[in-house]
Every structure is written in C-alpha cells, then in structure tokens.
Write an enzyme that holds these catalytic residues in place. Structure first.
Site, short mmCIF file in Angstrom:
data_model
loop_
_atom_site.label_atom_id
_atom_site.label_comp_id
_atom_site.label_asym_id
_atom_site.label_seq_id
_atom_site.Cartn_x
_atom_site.Cartn_y
_atom_site.Cartn_z
N GLY A 1 46.32 67.41 14.04
CA GLY A 1 45.92 66.17 14.67
C GLY A 1 47.14 65.40 15.16
CB CYS A 2 47.60 61.80 15.76
SG CYS A 2 48.89 60.61 16.20
CG PHE A 3 53.09 64.13 16.97
CD1 PHE A 3 52.89 62.81 17.37
CD2 PHE A 3 53.62 65.02 17.90
CE1 PHE A 3 53.21 62.39 18.65
CE2 PHE A 3 53.96 64.60 19.19
CZ PHE A 3 53.73 63.29 19.56
#
Length: 218
Positions: free
Chosen positions: A49-51
């Site tokens: 997902g979002c880093f």
C-alpha cells in the site's frame, strides 16, 4: 480475518527457529554522522500500500538500519510519483528496508509485512486503489523467495483470511528511491490529514502488537 494475528505468530515462530539469512558484503556507511559497520546488513523490499504508511511502521523496529520509500517492479527507468500513480509504469510503491539479521530476521520482517496490511485485496489497500498499491514481496535472493512463498502457502492453508492471498512474489527489478519529499513523510508531516487519520491509528495498533520488537525511546 479469522484470528489471523495468532495464526501468523505461530507460523512465524516456526520460521524464525528454522531459518537463517546469509550475510552481505563488507561495507560501512554514515548514519546521522556516525560511521556504522554495515558488514552484515541485508535488504528487504515490500509493497503493502502507501509507502508513507509502511515506512513509518518498519522504521520503529529494532534491527532496522534504514527504510527508503521507492518504486519497484515496473518497466520505466527512474519514474516520477505522478507517473507511478498513473498506473502506466507498472511500479508498486515499496519500502526498501536495510536491516541487521543478527537483530531481526527476514522471517520477522515478513511477519510484520503480513500483519500490517490486507494481502487479499488486489491492487487496493483501504481507500488507496491502483496497481501501485498492490501487495508484493520483491525478493533479493533465492532464500528470500523460498521463505516468502512458503510463508504465503502456509498462511493460505491456515485460513488466516477468508479470501486467498494475492501477494505478488517477484525478483526485485527497476527499484528506484522516491523523491526526497516522500522520505520520512509521516515523521515530517504528522499533522497532515492522511498522516493523522490513516497512518497514526495504524501505527498505534502496530506498536501494541509488536511492542517487544520496537526500538527503545528515551
């Protein structure tokens, strides 16, 4: 999920007792002005997902030397964030973790990886939708590949989740660090909306589950 935390913990203990990682080439580097011996440091690269979220999580772990947000698995050289978000480059948002295997093993990193995102949703984590948010393990060597595939198979067999795991397990290719403003994003922007309402609650939950693995703070 069906008691997946307990099931993953049991599986991870078995892996940790039975597996050991190989050491890397001798080298050293400066971290915050201090010369650090990186002789035995290794790397792991995960997409979950979002880093911004995953970087904040893995930076808290004992044995983790550094975490760099970046892009991997695509077909474009040094893509921009905007290009990756278009879905046309094939890259996933990833965090590349440099760690000391004498302190934390790849198996333990896998445990954190599985527990801190949903590996059953294809190209999606919560409200973040797109191929760049896919669940992925980009392995650096055959040992990492074998451990990741075995762990994935055991979790699917265990029924830890109601749906099959869709995590991609692929060799690392075309990895590039993200732009500077993405690095340590949560630490530098704790009051930003996404950080406050998405990352902070996730991080708090993570700290409760993995309290014995966290770096000590003064």
């Amino acid at each position: 999920m069906k008691n997946n935390f307990l099931i993953i913990a049991v599986i991870s203990i078995t892996f940790i007792l039975g597996c050991r990682n190989k050491s890397a080439n001798a080298q050293s580097e400066k971290v915050e002005g201090v010369l650090i011996d990186t002789t035995d440091l290794q790397k792991a690269t995960f997409g979950s997902g979002c880093f911004w979220c995953t970087e904040a999580v893995f930076e808290e772990l004992k044995g983790v030397n550094s975490v760099v947000s970046g892009y991997a698995g695509g077909n474009v050289v040094n893509p921009s964030y905007e290009a990756v978000c278009s879905g046309k480059t094939g890259h996933a948002e990833v965090t590349q973790i440099t760690y000391d295997p004498k302190v934390i093993s790849f198996d333990e990193l896998l445990e954190v990886f599985w527990k801190t995102h949903d590996p059953t949703t294809l190209n999606r984590q919560g409200n973040d939708v797109g191929t760049q948010y896919r669940s992925a393990i980009f392995y650096h060597d055959e040992e990492q590949k074998n451990l990741a595939e075995k762990y994935k198979a055991e979790l699917d067999k265990s029924g830890a989740w109601d749906n099959p795991i869709v995590t991609e397990i692929s060799p690392l290719k075309n990895y590039f660090p993200a732009e500077d403003y993405h690095q340590e994003y949560y630490a530098n922007n704790p009051n930003q909306g996404y950080c406050a309402f998405v990352i902070a609650p996730k991080l708090e939950k993570f700290k409760k589950v993995f309290k014995d693995k966290l770096k000590k703070t003064d």
